[in-house]
Design a protein around this motif. Structure first.
Motif, PDB file in Angstrom:
ATOM      1  N   ALA A  28       0.825  -1.203   0.000  1.00 39.84           N
ATOM      2  CA  ALA A  28       0.000   0.000   0.000  1.00 39.84           C
ATOM      3  C   ALA A  28       0.865   1.260   0.000  1.00 39.84           C
ATOM      4  O   ALA A  28       0.610   2.215  -0.746  1.00 39.84           O
ATOM      5  N   LEU A  29       1.898   1.264   0.821  1.00 38.36           N
ATOM      6  CA  LEU A  29       2.765   2.429   0.900  1.00 38.36           C
ATOM      7  C   LEU A  29       3.662   2.543  -0.337  1.00 38.36           C
ATOM      8  O   LEU A  29       4.031   3.643  -0.748  1.00 38.36           O
ATOM      9  N   VAL A  90      11.588  -1.218   1.108  1.00 40.95           N
ATOM     10  CA  VAL A  90      10.766  -0.127   1.646  1.00 40.95           C
ATOM     11  C   VAL A  90      11.632   1.085   1.991  1.00 40.95           C
ATOM     12  O   VAL A  90      11.263   2.234   1.722  1.00 40.95           O
ATOM     13  N   ILE A  91      12.794   0.831   2.580  1.00 34.95           N
ATOM     14  CA  ILE A  91      13.716   1.924   2.905  1.00 34.95           C
ATOM     15  C   ILE A  91      14.111   2.682   1.643  1.00 34.95           C
ATOM     16  O   ILE A  91      14.107   3.921   1.608  1.00 34.95           O
ATOM     17  N   PRO A 152      -4.811  -0.332  -4.489  1.00 39.91           N
ATOM     18  CA  PRO A 152      -5.835   0.715  -4.477  1.00 39.91           C
ATOM     19  C   PRO A 152      -5.908   1.477  -3.161  1.00 39.91           C
ATOM     20  O   PRO A 152      -6.262   2.656  -3.147  1.00 39.91           O
ATOM     21  N   ILE A 153      -5.570   0.806  -2.053  1.00 39.05           N
ATOM     22  CA  ILE A 153      -5.523   1.530  -0.781  1.00 39.05           C
ATOM     23  C   ILE A 153      -4.464   2.624  -0.866  1.00 39.05           C
ATOM     24  O   ILE A 153      -4.693   3.778  -0.477  1.00 39.05           O
ATOM     25  N   GLY A 154      -3.285   2.270  -1.391  1.00 41.13           N
ATOM     26  CA  GLY A 154      -2.219   3.255  -1.547  1.00 41.13           C
ATOM     27  C   GLY A 154      -2.581   4.363  -2.509  1.00 41.13           C
ATOM     28  O   GLY A 154      -2.253   5.539  -2.288  1.00 41.13           O
ATOM     29  N   PRO A 181       6.576   5.616   5.191  1.00 38.96           N
ATOM     30  CA  PRO A 181       6.568   4.161   5.045  1.00 38.96           C
ATOM     31  C   PRO A 181       7.740   3.459   5.717  1.00 38.96           C
ATOM     32  O   PRO A 181       7.573   2.374   6.290  1.00 38.96           O
ATOM     33  N   ALA A 182       8.938   4.049   5.652  1.00 43.82           N
ATOM     34  CA  ALA A 182      10.109   3.410   6.253  1.00 43.82           C
ATOM     35  C   ALA A 182       9.912   3.235   7.752  1.00 43.82           C
ATOM     36  O   ALA A 182      10.291   2.207   8.327  1.00 43.82           O
TER      37      ALA A 182
END
Length: 423
Positions: A28-29, A90-91, A152-154, A181-182
């Motif tokens: 999501a992120l 993610v980072i 879609p949430i993101g 997000p991180a």
């Protein structure tokens, strides 16, 4: 009277729910960071004085970098683990988004968006492998439905945040929020064990990424790559330019209705949030995946056509959006079908290669739409996305059969031996 069957979610362990929550949040992120750009394209075009074609190139460059990131982290997840690879990706994409806010020209923005793409490309495969290897086969499609709903949430979060932040902090402030997000996923990732099946494979089998192209797997690799290419081409052709089309002037193929961006994006993405898990539930319950995918592909193609030729008719545009929002749920099958087609030792490599090669080819769609928009207008240029969805419908007929034994979950072991599962 027979015994009542317990609800399916009662069969899922705490560890399985945790892997699912990490994968959903990460995806999501991931989507949010990538799609923030789509909500502010016109502001960036105006500030930097670039053409729509170059603006599309920046988006496509992120997708091309995602290909490299997908290849790299797919292989890496086979060597170092799904959870670790997920955290690193993610980072990377969070830093790329944050630094985009400091760009002084279009070239700098392009550079930071490429960094974002590197992380974004690796996140999908690592998350999919993590969930597929921890959830039981009979509930796997449902689980991946929830993960896919993260996109879609993101998207929804990106549109909402943009509408709140941009009027006060501008597009730069919007990108700087991408560091969030991180922090979130970093906290969730703490003490996350690797899947027991990966741990056992790591101990006993040699990891050879090139095996993906051996005679045994090359045919399915080709078919699955066509499958991902079609869906991603169709999605990127519409998704990248949709907010711009709704806000853009009528003489350039837009709807000149900036006030409709938020409600229409809410409708489309709320439908996606519902349809992805629903798709997973129905396929787990009734099977017949190929027919469902074919139906979804054809419906999305028709929806794209309706949207492209809606003219100034907001009602027709909404119908097209609803059709795509409901039936793009076939994306759920990507994570499960690819995972079940390969053994654990090369599963991360397969997910990274197949999905991101689809991104490599499908990622050309935003540039093509931007270039065609010069002569056709933006809305009509988006019709090229229908070709991708038609390809999905055709390829669905020759997809590999699901091989449930290929990824059988051994997650029950983690309940009685949780320490052994950490690595």
């Amino acid at each position: 009277m027979g015994e009542k069957t317990a609800p399916w979610y009662k069969e899922i362990s705490r560890y399985q729910w945790k892997t699912l929550s990490v994968a959903v949040t990460g995806y999501a992120l991931d989507a949010m960071d990538f799609l923030l750009y789509s909500t502010v394209i016109m502001l960036i075009i105006s500030e930097f004085g670039i053409t729509p074609g170059f603006a599309g190139l920046i988006s496509s460059a992120s997708l091309m970098a995602a290909v490299l990131g997908g290849y790299l982290f797919g292989v890496l997840s086979d060597f170092i683990g799904r959870s670790k690879a997920l955290y690193i990706t993610v980072i990377i994409y969070s830093i790329g988004t944050f630094m985009s806010g400091f760009s002084q020209d279009a070239t700098q923005l392009l550079m930071w968006r490429i960094l974002l793409g590197l992380g974004m490309g690796g996140e999908w495969g690592a998350g999919m492998a993590l969930v597929n290897e921890t959830w039981p086969s009979k509930h796997r499609m449902k689980a991946i439905g929830f993960v896919q709903a993260g996109w879609p949430i993101g998207y929804l979060v990106a549109v909402i945040i943009s509408s709140i932040v941009v009027p006060h902090l501008g597009w730069r402030g919007l990108f700087m929020l991408g560091v969030v997000p991180a922090i979130i996923v970093g906290i969730m990732r703490l003490k996350m064990p690797e899947p027991p099946s990966w741990i056992e494979t790591k101990k006993s089998e040699k990891i050879n990424p090139v095996e993906l192209f051996h005679r045994k797997y090359i045919k399915r690799t080709f078919i699955l790559t066509l499958f991902t290419t079609g869906g991603l081409f169709g999605y990127y052709a519409g998704g990248t330019w949709l907010p711009t089309m709704i806000k853009g002037p009528a003489e350039e193929g837009g709807f000149a209705s900036p006030e409709l961006v938020l409600p229409l994006m809410l409708v489309m993405n709320m439908l996606g949030i519902i349809s992805f898990p629903l798709y997973g539930y129905l396929v787990d319950r009734f099977g017949n995946q190929k027919s469902v995918i074919s139906l979804c592909g054809i419906t999305c193609a028709i929806g794209m056509g309706i949207m492209a030729f809606a003219g100034s008719n907001i009602g027709m545009l909404t119908i097209g959006l609803i059709m795509i929002g409901l039936f793009e749920a076939f994306f759920v099958s990507y994570g499960v079908t690819i995972s079940e087609s390969y053994p654990t030792r090369i599963r991360g490599t397969a997910l990274g290669f197949v999905f991101n090669t689809g991104r490599l080819i499908g990622g050309q769609a935003p540039v093509m739409v931007g270039m065609l928009a010069i002569t056709m207008g933006l809305s009509k240029a988006m019709i090229i996305g229908s070709a991708g969805f038609i390809l999905v419908a055709l390829v669905s007929l020759i997809l590999p059969q699901r091989n449930l034994e290929q990824v059988e979950s051994v997650s029950n072991d983690i309940q009685s031996h949780p320490k052994e599962a950490q690595i």
